[in-house]
Design a protein around this motif. Structure first.
Motif, PDB file in Angstrom:
ATOM      1  N   ILE A 518     -22.169  81.795  61.602  1.00  0.00           N
ATOM      2  CA  ILE A 518     -20.818  81.234  61.655  1.00  0.00           C
ATOM      3  C   ILE A 518     -20.195  81.613  62.992  1.00  0.00           C
ATOM      4  O   ILE A 518     -20.385  82.732  63.476  1.00  0.00           O
ATOM      5  CB  ILE A 518     -19.940  81.735  60.480  1.00  0.00           C
ATOM      6  CG1 ILE A 518     -18.475  81.300  60.678  1.00  0.00           C
ATOM      7  CG2 ILE A 518     -20.048  83.237  60.281  1.00  0.00           C
ATOM      8  CD1 ILE A 518     -17.578  81.588  59.490  1.00  0.00           C
ATOM      9  N   VAL A 519     -19.485  80.666  63.586  1.00  0.00           N
ATOM     10  CA  VAL A 519     -18.772  80.894  64.845  1.00  0.00           C
ATOM     11  C   VAL A 519     -17.305  80.557  64.614  1.00  0.00           C
ATOM     12  O   VAL A 519     -16.959  79.401  64.343  1.00  0.00           O
ATOM     13  CB  VAL A 519     -19.335  80.013  65.984  1.00  0.00           C
ATOM     14  CG1 VAL A 519     -18.584  80.282  67.284  1.00  0.00           C
ATOM     15  CG2 VAL A 519     -20.829  80.261  66.162  1.00  0.00           C
ATOM     16  N   VAL A 520     -16.443  81.568  64.692  1.00  0.00           N
ATOM     17  CA  VAL A 520     -14.999  81.360  64.544  1.00  0.00           C
ATOM     18  C   VAL A 520     -14.415  81.056  65.918  1.00  0.00           C
ATOM     19  O   VAL A 520     -14.705  81.744  66.897  1.00  0.00           O
ATOM     20  CB  VAL A 520     -14.324  82.598  63.923  1.00  0.00           C
ATOM     21  CG1 VAL A 520     -12.802  82.459  63.960  1.00  0.00           C
ATOM     22  CG2 VAL A 520     -14.801  82.789  62.482  1.00  0.00           C
ATOM     23  N   HIS A 521     -13.593  80.019  65.983  1.00  0.00           N
ATOM     24  CA  HIS A 521     -13.031  79.526  67.246  1.00  0.00           C
ATOM     25  C   HIS A 521     -11.514  79.440  67.122  1.00  0.00           C
ATOM     26  O   HIS A 521     -10.985  79.223  66.034  1.00  0.00           O
ATOM     27  CB  HIS A 521     -13.614  78.143  67.553  1.00  0.00           C
ATOM     28  CG  HIS A 521     -13.056  77.489  68.777  1.00  0.00           C
ATOM     29  ND1 HIS A 521     -13.472  77.791  70.046  1.00  0.00           N
ATOM     30  CD2 HIS A 521     -12.092  76.538  68.905  1.00  0.00           C
ATOM     31  CE1 HIS A 521     -12.806  77.058  70.916  1.00  0.00           C
ATOM     32  NE2 HIS A 521     -11.963  76.287  70.257  1.00  0.00           N
ATOM     33  N   ASN A 526      -3.778  76.507  68.133  1.00  0.00           N
ATOM     34  CA  ASN A 526      -2.714  76.983  67.255  1.00  0.00           C
ATOM     35  C   ASN A 526      -3.197  77.401  65.876  1.00  0.00           C
ATOM     36  O   ASN A 526      -2.401  77.801  65.030  1.00  0.00           O
ATOM     37  CB  ASN A 526      -1.587  75.941  67.134  1.00  0.00           C
ATOM     38  CG  ASN A 526      -2.096  74.613  66.619  1.00  0.00           C
ATOM     39  OD1 ASN A 526      -3.286  74.346  66.631  1.00  0.00           O
ATOM     40  ND2 ASN A 526      -1.179  73.767  66.172  1.00  0.00           N
ATOM     41  N   PHE A 527      -4.496  77.338  65.632  1.00  0.00           N
ATOM     42  CA  PHE A 527      -5.078  77.902  64.407  1.00  0.00           C
ATOM     43  C   PHE A 527      -6.585  78.072  64.611  1.00  0.00           C
ATOM     44  O   PHE A 527      -7.167  77.537  65.568  1.00  0.00           O
ATOM     45  CB  PHE A 527      -4.786  77.029  63.173  1.00  0.00           C
ATOM     46  CG  PHE A 527      -5.338  75.622  63.263  1.00  0.00           C
ATOM     47  CD1 PHE A 527      -6.607  75.312  62.795  1.00  0.00           C
ATOM     48  CD2 PHE A 527      -4.559  74.591  63.792  1.00  0.00           C
ATOM     49  CE1 PHE A 527      -7.099  74.026  62.856  1.00  0.00           C
ATOM     50  CE2 PHE A 527      -5.040  73.294  63.865  1.00  0.00           C
ATOM     51  CZ  PHE A 527      -6.329  73.009  63.399  1.00  0.00           C
ATOM     52  N   CYS A 528      -7.226  78.834  63.718  1.00  0.00           N
ATOM     53  CA  CYS A 528      -8.666  79.119  63.825  1.00  0.00           C
ATOM     54  C   CYS A 528      -9.486  78.124  63.013  1.00  0.00           C
ATOM     55  O   CYS A 528      -9.075  77.677  61.926  1.00  0.00           O
ATOM     56  CB  CYS A 528      -8.973  80.533  63.327  1.00  0.00           C
ATOM     57  SG  CYS A 528      -8.350  81.841  64.390  1.00  0.00           S
ATOM     58  N   THR A 529     -10.637  77.798  63.555  1.00  0.00           N
ATOM     59  CA  THR A 529     -11.602  76.944  62.872  1.00  0.00           C
ATOM     60  C   THR A 529     -12.964  77.649  62.885  1.00  0.00           C
ATOM     61  O   THR A 529     -13.119  78.709  63.489  1.00  0.00           O
ATOM     62  CB  THR A 529     -11.733  75.585  63.576  1.00  0.00           C
ATOM     63  OG1 THR A 529     -12.150  75.813  64.938  1.00  0.00           O
ATOM     64  CG2 THR A 529     -10.414  74.825  63.571  1.00  0.00           C
TER      65      THR A 529
END
Length: 629
Positions: A518-521, A526-529
């Protein structure tokens, strides 16, 4: 000054010296075990052994062979091979010849391998097989200083009329040359060892990096001698241990384990074939092994998937046992921290005993049944997965270090280990936390610098010896270090909030048994995906139970049921996060992340920029028209 500190400070100048001392102390003791395919071509491998005396015979012959090829002190020899006993033998021979090893991953493509060999000015390349030899052949014009290629496994090798005369020889031929030289000059290798100085270059390890060309980290002989003594001083490993070594020896984590073993003299079983780990563990029955977090994640996901495949009742038992395991580990570690004893309430002990019979004992048997501890390093281990294994009796001692610090700077101290931390510094290593939270290290394990790159060296190595690690961390009052993230990986959202993506990713891996990567971006967003790759065997097993049997991996990923399944785990993840940390949207990746596509380094670290570049269209899609805060 303590006896331990005295021993470390009075260390010999090199591991080559330690190797000679080990051979004299225990010449007939077993040193290495290694697999040999069955003669029939079918059936299990046959495991063979080398004593320390037998190891010395081969090492001396190879070292003398290198001397006969004209190698001098600090001349580089590139070693491009998977983990196998010959890797260790040739590396020891290079050290005993007074030369220096340039490590090259066998997965490295021909162009980058040629860059490493050329940049290091390696005069000899030891190649594992014809596949690795082919890389040198195709790049020969870029390797003017490469005088010889030594082939470990000559199977499938065919002469090429374009090869210069004498350019290629087999390892057996090199050993024969060395044996002949030893007959003429019996003391040639011991003389080379005696001439080694502590500051003499021993190893060049090129950091795989996430961008640009790799940098060669210069590690002198003294680094490895210090590491050998410091590892022994921790008391975690003893002379009676059996190590299972499969890690890439081109990586500093695998390499440092060879130093500790020589100092202690225990047995090491060597086999770098990752697909053989499950098969080998019950055969080798190691008492300790080192691994990267991805291995423990895969084991955990595999156990969970197997339980689910056994039906709802069996899966419910597993989930209950996993919860008991985590509670037991947290309670016992907290008790040990407060009182020095791992006390657990009677009710929890009783539940743990039942869970042990149903689940944990089978897990320990899969590791060979004798495993006392595992060492985890190279990347962060999810605490939830760590607590699961700890409660199940598979004790994972997390450690920490960099290529630039010879790998082993911190390790958890045996019975007093604390899941979620990387333990305490090795004897002789200093640590401090800079004002911005960066972990700084100083000590005998720190590199000399980057090969031929003084400006890059000055960026990370202070004149007084302090190394900038690039990692953000926290020190407890009693000296335990917790790494929170890479300094350069910290996400700052457009709202000014900081998010540590590795922390969120680790939590998700503990929640979702189907995730592979998983890669959190969210930097400047304005929010994380999140970009999520699912483990193919695990998700196909789930699909077979939910009306999607017979579907391909791609078809399962595209199914709305799969998206809903993952959404449930994302929702569960978000419940434990601060609002600005939560993952608002995600996309499933069409394939897993791997080394071959350049998504992971050979030590399985995530290359965030590479992944974000390749899947930019999915990231942009999640933010197009979005107004979530």
């Amino acid at each position: 000054m303590s006896d331990t500190q005295t021993l470390i400070e009075n260390r010999p100048p090199s591991v080559a010296n330690l190797f000679l001392e080990r051979v004299v102390k225990t010449p007939d003791a077993e040193a290495y075990r290694y697999p040999v395919p069955a003669a029939s071509g079918t059936g299990p491998d046959e495991w063979k052994s080398l004593t320390w005396g037998g190891t010395a015979e081969r090492v001396f012959a190879i070292a003398a062979g290198l001397v006969d090829l004209g190698l001098r002190a600090e001349d580089r020899v590139a070693l491009m091979s998977a983990t196998r006993v010959e890797w260790i033998l040739t590396d020891l021979a290079i050290l005993c010849a007074g030369a220096a090893t340039t490590t090259v991953y066998p997965q490295t493509n021909a162009e980058e391998a040629a860059f490493i060999v050329a940049d290091s000015a390696s005069k000899v390349l030891i190649a594992e097989n014809a596949e690795q030899l082919a890389k040198a052949r195709t790049q020969r014009a870029a390797l003017p200083e490469l005088d010889h290629v030594v082939l470990i496994d000559a199977a499938g090798h065919q002469a090429d009329p374009g090869d210069p005369e004498g350019w290629i020889l087999t390892l057996a031929e090199l050993e024969a040359r060395g044996a002949a030289l030893l007959e003429r000059e019996p003391g040639v290798v011991k003389d080379r060892v005696a001439a080694i100085t502590a500051d003499q270059l021993a190893t060049l390890i090129y950091t795989s990096g996430t961008t640009g060309r790799p940098k060669g980290v210069r590690l002198p002989h003294d680094n490895w001698s210090y590491m050998a003594k410091a590892i022994a001083a921790t008391g975690l490993i003893g002379a009676d241990d059996v190590q299972y070594l499969w890690l890439p020896l081109a990586h500093v984590f695998g390499k440092v384990l060879t130093s500790g073993q020589i100092e202690l003299g225990h047995v090491t079983a060597v086999d770098g074939r990752i697909d053989k780990i499950i098969e080998n563990l019950p055969v080798v029955q190691p008492t300790y092994m080192a691994a990267v977090p991805r291995i423990f994640e895969k084991v955990y996901n595999g156990v969970a998937a197997k339980a689910r495949a056994g039906g709802p009742a069996k899966y419910k038992i597993f989930q209950w046992a996993a919860g008991v395991s985590r509670e037991y580990a947290r309670t016992s570690q907290d008790s040990f921290r407060r009182t020095g004893r791992a006390d657990v309430p009677f009710g929890l002990r009783s539940k743990h005993k039942v869970a042990d019979a149903l689940v944990y004992s089978k897990l320990r048997d899969a590791f060979g049944g004798r495993l006392r501890a595992c060492i985890s390093g190279s990347a962060a281990l999810s605490p939830e997965i760590g607590f699961f294994f700890a409660g199940a009796g598979v004790h994972i001692l997390e450690g920490y270090g960099l290529t630039e610090s010879s790998a082993a700077s911190f390790v958890n101290p045996g019975e007093a280990y604390r899941t979620g931390t990387v333990g305490k510094p090795l004897p002789g290593t200093e640590v401090r936390i800079a004002e911005d939270g960066e972990v700084m290290l100083r000590g005998p394990g720190i590199m000399q610098g980057y090969h031929g790159l003084p400006e890059k060296t000055a960026e990370v190595l202070e004149s007084d010896g302090w190394l900038h690690t690039g990692d953000i961390g926290e020190l407890s009052e009693d000296g335990y270090l917790r790494i929170t993230d890479r300094k350069k990986d910290l996400i700052k959202t457009s709202g000014g909030k900081y998010v540590a993506p590795a922390e969120v990713e680790g939590l998700f891996k503990a929640v979702c048994p189907y995730v592979s990567n998983i890669v959190v971006h969210g930097a400047d967003r304005n929010f994380c995906t999140a970009l999520i790759a699912l483990d193919e065997p695990a998700i196909l097993g789930w699909a077979a139970e939910t009306g999607l049997e017979g579907k391909s991996y791609g078809e399962v990923l595209a199914a709305p049921e799969t998206n809903a399944l993952v959404q449930g785990y994302v929702t569960e993840l978000n419940q434990g996060l601060q609002r600005w940390q939560t993952v608002k949207k995600f996309r499933l990746l069409p394939r897993d992340l791997d080394v071959e596509h350049g998504d992971l380094t050979p030590s399985l670290k995530l290359k965030r920029p590479a992944v974000e570049r390749e899947f930019k269209h999915l990231l942009d899609e999640m933010y197009t028209g979005a107004r979530e805060a």
